[in-house]
Design a protein around this motif. Structure first.
Motif, PDB file in Angstrom:
ATOM      1  N   LYS A  25      51.344  -0.887 -35.874  1.00 38.40           N
ATOM      2  CA  LYS A  25      50.352  -1.395 -34.908  1.00 38.40           C
ATOM      3  C   LYS A  25      50.556  -2.878 -34.624  1.00 38.40           C
ATOM      4  O   LYS A  25      50.286  -3.348 -33.516  1.00 38.40           O
ATOM      5  N   GLU A  44      53.363  -3.099 -32.139  1.00 36.03           N
ATOM      6  CA  GLU A  44      52.905  -2.874 -30.761  1.00 36.03           C
ATOM      7  C   GLU A  44      52.403  -4.169 -30.137  1.00 36.03           C
ATOM      8  O   GLU A  44      52.697  -4.467 -28.970  1.00 36.03           O
ATOM      9  N   GLU A  85      41.888  -8.284 -37.963  1.00 33.71           N
ATOM     10  CA  GLU A  85      42.199  -6.860 -37.840  1.00 33.71           C
ATOM     11  C   GLU A  85      43.654  -6.597 -38.251  1.00 33.71           C
ATOM     12  O   GLU A  85      43.962  -5.579 -38.866  1.00 33.71           O
ATOM     13  N   ILE A 110      45.264  -3.964 -40.986  1.00 26.89           N
ATOM     14  CA  ILE A 110      46.332  -3.037 -40.589  1.00 26.89           C
ATOM     15  C   ILE A 110      47.505  -3.143 -41.558  1.00 26.89           C
ATOM     16  O   ILE A 110      48.058  -2.134 -42.006  1.00 26.89           O
ATOM     17  N   ASP A 163      48.882  -0.207 -44.101  1.00 28.92           N
ATOM     18  CA  ASP A 163      50.261   0.267 -44.016  1.00 28.92           C
ATOM     19  C   ASP A 163      50.988   0.066 -45.350  1.00 28.92           C
ATOM     20  O   ASP A 163      51.765   0.929 -45.770  1.00 28.92           O
TER      21      ASP A 163
END
Length: 186
Positions: free
Chosen positions: A128, A131, A168, A172, A176
């Motif tokens: 993420k 991204e 955030e 994440i 992970d």
């Protein structure tokens, strides 16, 4: 050829690495101090039981390392794990065993059993977060463009700011890492 365990033994602790950082030290400590480890007794119990050693391939100029290493240190502190770091550019023979899409992307975390067997690896970034990086880089002109370097500096600054201020992302990365560690330790 040195083994991962030999690199681990020769490496410096993650705490020492952060204390001697020349780039991004303040930002990395800021993340380390502000990130609150989630209540995760099952994961902590697994880490304390299996006691993996973590070998980190890193460089202090790297924005991903700035963020990810701070999160890893929180995990290591809570679970009393041994984490040792080696510098990528001084250890290319090791780095070249852990390429990402053919590149020397860092940080790379190599999980070792207590007796030095390689259990798995993680890095350089959570999907993420990748991204977010891809989205930021999508606005760059072609590399041949005379303005490319200027635009790239701006994008890198925006990415770095995201790593430092977007909490955030920290969650994440934690999730992970937890998933990767659990996969190889269970």
């Amino acid at each position: 050829m040195m083994t991962e365990q030999e690199y681990f033994v020769q490496g410096i602790t993650l705490e020492s690495y952060m204390a001697q950082m020349e780039s991004n030290q303040q930002k990395s400590y800021s993340i380390y101090e502000k990130f609150e480890l989630p209540e995760d007794p099952g994961f902590m119990a697994l880490l304390k039981e299996k006691k993996p050693h973590v070998l980190v391939i890193t460089e202090d100029w790297c924005g991903d390392a700035m963020m990810n290493n701070a999160i890893l240190r929180k995990i290591a502190d809570a679970a009393d794990l041994d984490v040792h770091c080696v510098y990528r550019d001084e250890n290319l023979e090791l780095m070249d065993r852990y390429l990402t899409n053919g590149g020397r992307s860092i940080p790379k975390y190599i999980l070792l059993s207590e007796d030095g067997r390689v259990l798995g690896d993680w890095g350089p970034r959570a999907p993420k977060v990748q991204e977010f990086v891809d989205e930021k880089k999508s606005v760059l002109p072609e590399k041949e463009d005379p303005q490319y370097d200027l635009h790239m500096k701006t994008v890198i600054s925006e990415i770095s700011d995201g790593f430092v201020y977007n909490e955030e992302f920290w969650d994440i990365v934690y999730e992970d890492l937890r998933k990767a560690f659990e996969t190889v330790l269970k």
